[in-house]
Design a protein around this motif. Structure first.
Motif, mmCIF file in Angstrom:
data_model
loop_
_atom_site.group_PDB
_atom_site.id
_atom_site.type_symbol
_atom_site.label_atom_id
_atom_site.label_comp_id
_atom_site.label_asym_id
_atom_site.label_seq_id
_atom_site.Cartn_x
_atom_site.Cartn_y
_atom_site.Cartn_z
ATOM 1 N N ARG A 102 -3.640 -4.124 3.358
ATOM 2 C CA ARG A 102 -4.536 -4.332 2.224
ATOM 3 C C ARG A 102 -4.439 -5.790 1.851
ATOM 4 O O ARG A 102 -3.354 -6.260 1.522
ATOM 5 C CB ARG A 102 -4.036 -3.497 1.053
ATOM 6 C CG ARG A 102 -5.008 -2.478 0.549
ATOM 7 C CD ARG A 102 -4.301 -1.640 -0.452
ATOM 8 N NE ARG A 102 -4.803 -1.908 -1.774
ATOM 9 C CZ ARG A 102 -4.070 -2.230 -2.816
ATOM 10 N NH1 ARG A 102 -2.782 -2.378 -2.697
ATOM 11 N NH2 ARG A 102 -4.635 -2.402 -3.974
ATOM 12 N N ARG A 112 0.843 -1.184 0.000
ATOM 13 C CA ARG A 112 0.000 0.000 0.000
ATOM 14 C C ARG A 112 0.883 1.240 0.000
ATOM 15 O O ARG A 112 2.088 1.169 0.247
ATOM 16 C CB ARG A 112 -0.904 -0.009 1.217
ATOM 17 C CG ARG A 112 -0.156 -0.169 2.526
ATOM 18 C CD ARG A 112 -1.134 -0.396 3.648
ATOM 19 N NE ARG A 112 -1.836 0.832 3.936
ATOM 20 C CZ ARG A 112 -1.437 1.708 4.858
ATOM 21 N NH1 ARG A 112 -0.341 1.500 5.566
ATOM 22 N NH2 ARG A 112 -2.127 2.804 5.093
ATOM 23 N N GLU A 153 -9.506 -3.936 3.348
ATOM 24 C CA GLU A 153 -8.507 -3.252 4.160
ATOM 25 C C GLU A 153 -8.773 -3.523 5.618
ATOM 26 O O GLU A 153 -9.904 -3.483 6.078
ATOM 27 C CB GLU A 153 -8.536 -1.747 3.870
ATOM 28 C CG GLU A 153 -7.496 -1.381 2.851
ATOM 29 C CD GLU A 153 -7.275 0.112 2.719
ATOM 30 O OE1 GLU A 153 -7.233 0.796 3.755
ATOM 31 O OE2 GLU A 153 -7.142 0.559 1.576
#
Lengths: 522, 312
Positions: free
Chosen positions: A93, A63, A86
């Protein structure tokens, strides 16, 4: 009139080229030479084999952070359902692939480009360690202060070791330094299968990156400093499957990285790709017979383009729908080529494209087989219905109904025979196949069986050609990265629209003339 | 070796070019319904005094089907769908036997059978795309003796291609056993090219093969004289003034009593007429274009004159 079409086509190509170069130039100018050295393309390949039951694979995806920018993400789901979630506390993630019923081998892929920065931190070390850490920090830090399964910060050996290593040092900075030097110096590195927990690492004084990071985190937490593990990959050109784990301590209002294995004190080098936070695993899976993965890492040349209208900006799990959508004009181009230049008859313009899309879902062989069976049954039925002298629309509806019944029978019989995968053939290809038989019947009524069979053959050939073009990965990626290529497709279609040449099949139709032309007049 | 080159050299008009240059280029979309709907064609022809088979009556809706009983007063007639293409849905009643009807093929029908046929037409069984249709009953053409012997059942017809109002090519279409009495080339009828100046056939084509004799009658396909040829050409030229389609096919039959009658008009005439005539359309189409922009505004007689000059 001709000229207008050419101008329009040239205009479309120019616009496409303009948009492309604008994106390239704009993206390229924003990047300094130093940063462009830290562009990477990372591809995670996972070879999986199902055992005929529900299967699930989860992979933590990189991420954006202050030092890493993730862009141009791409995934191949090989027929599984893909979605991204998430996690609230860690911000991890997680990409999930799941299938209700997985059989056979598949290859799942996730690829992305990243731009990384190396960072070194200087922090004021004079602050004192809190006497009661749980009260000193807000609740969201308690996870990183309390002991966990593998980071046993409250156990007696860790507490004893902390006293020995840190002694009476109350200041955070020197305490962290002492812990870091102890774990780096006194614990020997040794790679192993499955990392040890903090206690075992302390007992043996020998561990891999995971064990050492856990010991560092356990001692830090014992010292009242929030500490967590971070997992990722050290990027290097080539193929690898080794991951790396380091730790982060929360000091003076920010998370500061510490890698005891490679001696990065309060620093992180530019080739560390962070994938997840917390003491988790990079990949988890259930319901699989076999699982293997590797990373292919290479240099990326295109810097991240700060381009809000890019399709890559859309949620990654919607992107597969868009990829299918982008293929439709390509299919239309194939159909137009075959019809106007070669002269192959088809059922309308869309039937071959839709068939090609159906083939994509249920594979070419199965698709052709289904098409054959359904068309044959439908044709047989139509011949029977002909005798009853029923009007066209009800008659076609009866055929469609029968096809649906046929599919249901195939599903039930297949299920009873233990072929459970019959149930999971998606609805969409069947709708298309059913609709094809309607077109077939209409043409048979209007122009006779021979013409209908010819059009069916033509439709199949064009659909197969479109199928292969649509399966061309480079084209799909190119269209997705630069959807402006659709304008080029449109330009090609415009030119085809003005093509007044002789079709290839007309050579056969007018073969008497061809012979006449060769043999001289007579 | 290069078939494309040969076809181009012979001036063969192919589908792409016909669509782009001639049907799309010369036939305004809004004029299509005039020829696609046979009832509208008929009304226009009648209005302008052009000869066509007489309309007995029409049936637009299901509730009008009882109107079909009017056939009791006829001995022979034809039932047609207004929008049927390529001879589909045409029922030819040649004779009556008491209260039953005899088709030209010899099959015997009751009035109920004919009613069922009409209801099928209304439901769109024979119209393109299956849209609702209308039916009509008209005069049954009986073929002129000079042509009748060359056809296997059915009625031969003469197609004239008009480009910008100028007749450019024509052919005689002879039904065969394979075409089931219909005069459409791709259904298996024989197409015979016509010498435009003399109204005499020069040769023939069956499917896409050149032939010397009719497959069923065994008669030569060359040397057939078309009765009333000059009248056919003169009528064809006048249809352009009524319909305004720049690229059009006009289909004529020659009735034994009434002479040439216009059966239907076609906004997208087929290309096989070139095979029937053993020559391409492009040279003569280009010759018409070479006369300049005003060709359309020539009088009918001038255009006829031009046509005969072109073929000479």
């Amino acid at each position: 009139m001709n000229r207008r079409v050419y101008f329009l086509a040239a205009g479309l190509v120019l616009v496409a080229a303009g948009v492309s170069s604008f994106k390239y130039v704009r993206g390229g100018m924003k990047i300094s030479p130093e940063a462009s050295r830290n562009l990477w393309r990372v591809n995670v390949s996972m070879e999986i084999a199902g055992k005929g039951e529900r299967a699930k694979v989860r992979l933590t995806l990189p991420r954006d952070t202050e030092r890493q920018t993730v862009y141009n993400e791409h995934f191949e789901n090989a027929g599984l359902t893909f979605y991204v979630r998430e996690r609230p506390l860690t911000g991890n993630r997680i990409g999930f692939w799941r299938s209700e019923l997985l059989e056979g081998s598949r290859t799942l892929q996730y690829a992305c480009s990243v731009q990384l920065k190396g960072l070194a931190f200087a922090f004021p070390g004079d602050a004192l360690r809190p006497v009661n850490a749980l009260e000193a920090y807000p609740p969201e830090f308690h996870t990183w202060l309390n002991p966990s399964d593998f980071i046993q910060s409250e156990s007696a050996p860790i507490q004893r070791s902390l006293k020995k290593v840190v002694g009476r040092e109350r200041r955070i900075g020197p305490a962290v330094r002492k812990i870091f030097d102890f774990v780096r110096g006194d614990v020997k590195y040794r790679s192993e299968r499955g990392s040890k927990d903090a206690l075992a690492t302390l007992a043996r004084l020998e561990a891999d990156c995971g064990g050492k990071a856990r010991l560092f985190a356990a001692l830090s937490r014992a010292a009242g400093i929030p500490s967590r593990l971070v997992g990722g990959i050290i990027l290097k050109d080539g193929v690898k499957s080794v991951t790396h784990v380091w730790a982060e301590n929360y000091i003076a209002g920010r998370w500061i990285p510490f890698d005891v294995v490679n001696d990065h004190y309060a620093a992180i080098p530019h080739d560390y790709l962070e994938l997840y936070r917390g003491d988790y695993a990079l990949i988890k899976h259930t319901g699989l017979k076999k699982f293997g993965y590797f990373f292919v890492i290479g240099r990326e040349r295109m810097p991240p383009v700060d381009y809000p209208w890019s399709l890559y900006g859309l949620p990654i799990h919607f992107q597969s729908t868009i990829k299918v959508l982008l293929l439709i004009p390509v299919g239309a181009l194939v159909v137009a080529l075959f019809r106007s230049v070669v002269g192959v008859p088809t059922f309308g313009t869309f039937a071959p494209i839709l068939l090609a899309l159906a083939f994509r879902e249920i594979s070419l062989g199965v698709g052709l087989l289904c098409l054959g069976i359904i068309l044959f049954c439908g044709w047989l039925l139509r011949a029977l219905l002909d005798r009853l002298k029923i009007l066209v629309i009800p008659r076609l509806s009866i055929i469609v109904t029968t096809v649906v019944i046929l599919v249901l029978v195939m599903m039930v019989v297949g299920f009873r025979l233990g072929e459970e995968k019959m149930l999971f053939i998606s609805l969409f290809p069947f709708i298309i196949l059913t609709w094809t038989i309607e077109r077939f019947s209409v043409l048979e009524i209007e122009d006779g069986l021979q013409a209908a069979l010819r059009a069916l053959g033509g439709t199949t050939v064009v659909a197969v050609a479109a199928f292969y073009l649509m399966a061309w990965n480079a084209l799909r990626v190119a269209l997705f990265t630069s959807p402006e290529l659709l304008l080029v497709v449109m330009a090609a279609l415009l030119l085809l629209g003005r093509y007044t040449g002789i079709r290839v099949t007309e050579l056969v139709r007018f073969r008497e003339f061809v012979r006449l032309g060769k043999g001289g007049p007579g | 070796v290069n078939g494309f080159g040969t076809l181009r050299r012979l001036g063969v008009l192919a589908l792409n070019r016909r669509n782009a240059r001639y049907t799309l280029g010369r036939n305004p979309r809004r004029l299509y319904p005039l020829v696609d709907d046979k009832l509208r064609t008929k009304a226009l022809l009648e209005e302008h005094g052009l000869p066509a088979p007489a309309l007995y009556f029409r049936i637009d809706h299901n509730f009008e089907i009882p109107k079909i009983r009017q056939i009791e007063t006829f001995k022979d007639f034809v039932v047609k769908p207004a929008r049927g293409a390529e001879g589909r849905g045409i029922l030819v009643i040649a004779d009556r036997e008491g209260d039953r009807w005899k088709k030209s093929s010899g099959e015997v029908l009751t009035t109920a059978d004919i009613e069922y046929h009409v209801s099928n037409i209304l439901a769109g069984l024979y119209s393109l795309g299956g849209i609702d249709d209308r039916a009509f009953v008209e005069y049954r053409v009986r073929c002129h003796a000079a042509l009748a012997k060359h056809a296997f059942r059915g009625v031969p017809d003469v197609r004239v291609i008009l480009y910008r109002g100028v007749p450019v090519m024509s052919m005689l279409r002879l039904p065969t056993r394979g075409s089931d009495g219909r005069a459409n080339l791709h259904q298996g009828a024989v197409g015979c090219g016509l010498d435009m100046a003399r109204g005499e056939t020069t040769g023939g084509v069956l499917k896409d093969r050149w032939i010397g004799r009719h497959p069923d009658t065994g008669l030569p396909v060359a040397g057939i004289r078309i009765p009333f040829w000059k009248d056919i050409l003169a009528t064809a030229v006048r249809t352009y003034d009524v319909f305004g389609l720049g690229y059009m096919g006009a289909d004529f039959v020659v009735d034994h009593l009434l002479g040439p009658l216009i059966l239907e008009l076609n906004a997208r005439p087929g290309l096989n007429i070139q095979l029937a005539n053993h020559k391409g359309l492009l040279p003569v189409l280009d010759a018409v274009d070479a006369r300049g922009r005003g060709v359309e505004h020539f009088s009918a007689a001038e255009r006829l004159e031009l046509a005969l000059n072109l073929v000479r």
